[in-house]
Design a protein around this motif. Structure first.
Motif, PDB file in Angstrom:
ATOM      1  N   ARG A  16      10.838  -1.550  -7.278  1.00 17.04           N
ATOM      2  CA  ARG A  16      10.317  -0.617  -8.094  1.00 17.04           C
ATOM      3  C   ARG A  16       8.616  -1.090  -8.017  1.00 17.04           C
ATOM      4  N   LEU A  17       7.798   0.059  -7.664  1.00 17.75           N
ATOM      5  CA  LEU A  17       6.291  -0.065  -7.537  1.00 17.75           C
ATOM      6  C   LEU A  17       5.736   0.088  -8.961  1.00 17.75           C
ATOM      7  N   LEU A  18       4.926  -1.078  -8.978  1.00 16.10           N
ATOM      8  CA  LEU A  18       4.078  -1.189 -10.295  1.00 16.10           C
ATOM      9  C   LEU A  18       2.627  -1.098 -10.441  1.00 16.10           C
ATOM     10  N   GLY A  78       3.533  -4.980   7.710  1.00 17.35           N
ATOM     11  CA  GLY A  78       4.030  -3.922   8.527  1.00 17.35           C
ATOM     12  C   GLY A  78       5.185  -3.107   8.093  1.00 17.35           C
ATOM     13  N   GLN A  79       5.963  -4.206   7.604  1.00 19.01           N
ATOM     14  CA  GLN A  79       7.501  -3.600   7.107  1.00 19.01           C
ATOM     15  C   GLN A  79       7.281  -2.480   5.945  1.00 19.01           C
ATOM     16  N   THR A  80       8.178  -1.322   6.189  1.00 15.90           N
ATOM     17  CA  THR A  80       8.106  -0.337   5.362  1.00 15.90           C
ATOM     18  C   THR A  80       9.380  -0.108   4.380  1.00 15.90           C
ATOM     19  N   LEU A  81       9.013   0.423   3.215  1.00 14.26           N
ATOM     20  CA  LEU A  81      10.057   0.525   2.402  1.00 14.26           C
ATOM     21  C   LEU A  81       9.992   1.945   1.544  1.00 14.26           C
ATOM     22  N   THR A  82      10.975   2.341   1.018  1.00  7.63           N
ATOM     23  CA  THR A  82      11.147   3.601   0.068  1.00  7.63           C
ATOM     24  C   THR A  82      11.583   3.410  -1.446  1.00  7.63           C
ATOM     25  N   THR A  97       0.974  -1.303  -0.019  1.00  7.68           N
ATOM     26  CA  THR A  97      -0.122  -0.163   0.024  1.00  7.68           C
ATOM     27  C   THR A  97       0.742   1.341   0.104  1.00  7.68           C
ATOM     28  N   VAL A  98       0.591   2.089  -0.901  1.00  3.14           N
ATOM     29  CA  VAL A  98       1.476   3.396  -1.025  1.00  3.14           C
ATOM     30  C   VAL A  98       1.124   4.341   0.188  1.00  3.14           C
ATOM     31  N   ASP A  99       1.924   5.090   0.734  1.00  2.00           N
ATOM     32  CA  ASP A  99       1.811   5.914   1.846  1.00  2.00           C
ATOM     33  C   ASP A  99       2.118   7.226   1.393  1.00  2.00           C
ATOM     34  N   ALA A 154       8.487   6.589  -4.049  1.00  2.00           N
ATOM     35  CA  ALA A 154       7.411   6.404  -3.057  1.00  2.00           C
ATOM     36  C   ALA A 154       7.699   5.673  -1.825  1.00  2.00           C
ATOM     37  N   ALA A 155       7.011   6.117  -0.714  1.00  2.00           N
ATOM     38  CA  ALA A 155       6.937   5.184   0.773  1.00  2.00           C
ATOM     39  C   ALA A 155       5.639   4.189   0.598  1.00  2.00           C
ATOM     40  N   CYS A 156       6.009   2.805   0.943  1.00  2.00           N
ATOM     41  CA  CYS A 156       4.892   2.160   1.027  1.00  2.00           C
ATOM     42  C   CYS A 156       5.097   1.217   2.333  1.00  2.00           C
ATOM     43  N   HIS A 157       4.144   0.245   2.346  1.00  2.00           N
ATOM     44  CA  HIS A 157       4.141  -0.667   3.408  1.00  2.00           C
ATOM     45  C   HIS A 157       3.621  -2.144   3.113  1.00  2.00           C
ATOM     46  N   LEU A 158       4.189  -3.245   3.542  1.00  2.00           N
ATOM     47  CA  LEU A 158       3.423  -4.410   3.056  1.00  2.00           C
ATOM     48  C   LEU A 158       2.577  -4.981   3.967  1.00  2.00           C
ATOM     49  N   PRO A 159       2.103  -6.069   3.871  1.00  2.00           N
ATOM     50  CA  PRO A 159       0.826  -6.470   4.910  1.00  2.00           C
ATOM     51  C   PRO A 159       1.271  -6.895   6.332  1.00  2.00           C
TER      52      PRO A 159
END
Length: 362
Positions: free
Chosen positions: A358-360, A264-268, A248-250, A257-262
């Motif tokens: 990469r977010l797609l 709870g881990q986050t990544l940019t 999910t994109v934060d 983009a900053a996002c988080h996985l189901p």
């Protein structure tokens, strides 16, 4: 990489319908002169239909096709300076190799002396001069493929179409012929348009690749661009191997983009066009762009090792992320002195190379 900017083929909003079924949806692309261009996609994606439209074997429902600036979709196949090499080589069994290669020139009305000369030159080009007197049945599959190629090259077409010509060959011969075809294209300067469903084949041979799916052009670019910067999840998943993780994109800012996985881990990471705040998209990560380590890197995900699989040149490590998602990492055996292989059950960090994630959009 060829640098010519002249367009050999220009396809503008091409549509192909069969009754109520649309095989091609308004496809537009340009193919440069002296380019090895590949139409790549799964069965039924429309790549062979597009090739047949260029050849004149299929009518264009809507749109236009130009050959060096001249509109050709109304021209019959025999009046187009285009030749085709098909999957089955369609060689005449009662004719010699030389006669097979010269047959098209004879049908075009060339004098017999010129037919023999140009057929001989074409055989020399594919390194089969010593087999000129043999019949096709006396040749191997790879040699028959070269005869079919020589026959198509002999009339000196402006464009050569190749419809999965290597599919009947065994793996080792197919790989050898990939390199040979690229050399022939480079030496002749003829524009090659190659159709295949084999991703590795496309990456090996092509100056540029058009990835197709469901009658639509998904992405057009060179091999590195298609592999490293896929436009959507279809391209990422179809070209090579990748890990696709739901996220999910934060926040989105400046192509990142900053996002988080189901879990709870986050990544940019980098984001493709169309990725927006709040969207549920996919994170793409190639297995070879990740290192399994005991300590976190700049961009990392926590995981637990499930198993290691030896696959000859590589070791595939399968891990589980915090949210239960499966993730695969591929480590070359040449890196064994530097890369650590962790035992099943070990807690590890997946450290990513810069720019690998990469977010797609779908």
């Amino acid at each position: 990489m060829n640098t010519s900017t002249t367009d050999a083929i220009d396809i503008r909003d091409a549509v192909k319908r069969y009754g109520d079924f649309t095989a091609l949806h308004s496809v537009s692309l340009s193919i440069r002169d002296n380019e090895f261009f590949t139409l790549l996609g799964p069965s039924g994606c429309g790549k062979t239909t597009l090739l047949r439209m260029i050849a004149g074997f299929e009518d264009v429902t809507e749109g236009a096709i130009f050959l060096f600036g001249e509109e050709i979709e109304k021209l019959p196949p025999h009046k187009r300076p285009i030749n085709t090499v098909f999957q089955n080589y369609a060689l005449f069994p009662h004719m010699s190799v030389l006669e097979n290669v010269g047959f098209g020139l004879e049908m075009l009305g060339h004098p017999m002396q010129e037919v023999r000369k140009r057929a001989g030159e074409a055989l020399e080009m594919v390194q089969l001069s010593q087999f000129a007197a043999r019949k096709p049945a006396q040749l191997s599959g790879g040699q028959q493929q070269r005869v079919a190629l020589a026959r198509a090259l002999a009339p000196r077409p402006k464009v050569l179409l190749l419809d999965e010509p290597l599919s009947a060959l065994d793996l080792k011969l197919r790989k050898a012929m990939q390199i040979e075809l690229k050399h022939i294209q480079r030496d002749t300067g003829i524009t090659f348009i190659f159709v295949t469903h084999d991703q590795e084949e496309a990456l090996t041979m092509s100056d540029r690749i058009a990835v197709m799916s469901s009658g639509e052009l998904q992405q057009l670019g060179d091999a590195r661009e298609i592999y490293e910067q896929p436009r959507n999840t279809f391209v990422a998943d179809f070209i090579g191997e990748t890990n696709l993780l739901p996220v999910t994109v934060d926040e989105v800012q400046g192509g990142r983009a900053a996002c988080h996985l189901p879990g709870g881990q986050t990544l940019t990471c980098d984001a493709s066009a169309g990725v927006a705040r709040g969207a549920r998209v996919h994170l793409s990560l190639r297995p070879e762009r990740v290192i399994v380590a005991a300590q976190p890197g700049v961009e990392s995900l926590k995981a637990t090792v499930r198993e290691n699989i030896f696959v000859g040149t590589d070791i595939t490590t399968i891990v589980d992320l915090a949210g239960g998602e499966e993730f695969r990492i591929r480590t070359s055996n040449s890196d064994r002195g530097r890369a650590r292989i962790f035992e099943p059950g070990a807690g590890v960090f997946l450290n990513m190379e810069q720019g690998a994630a990469r977010l797609l959009t779908d």
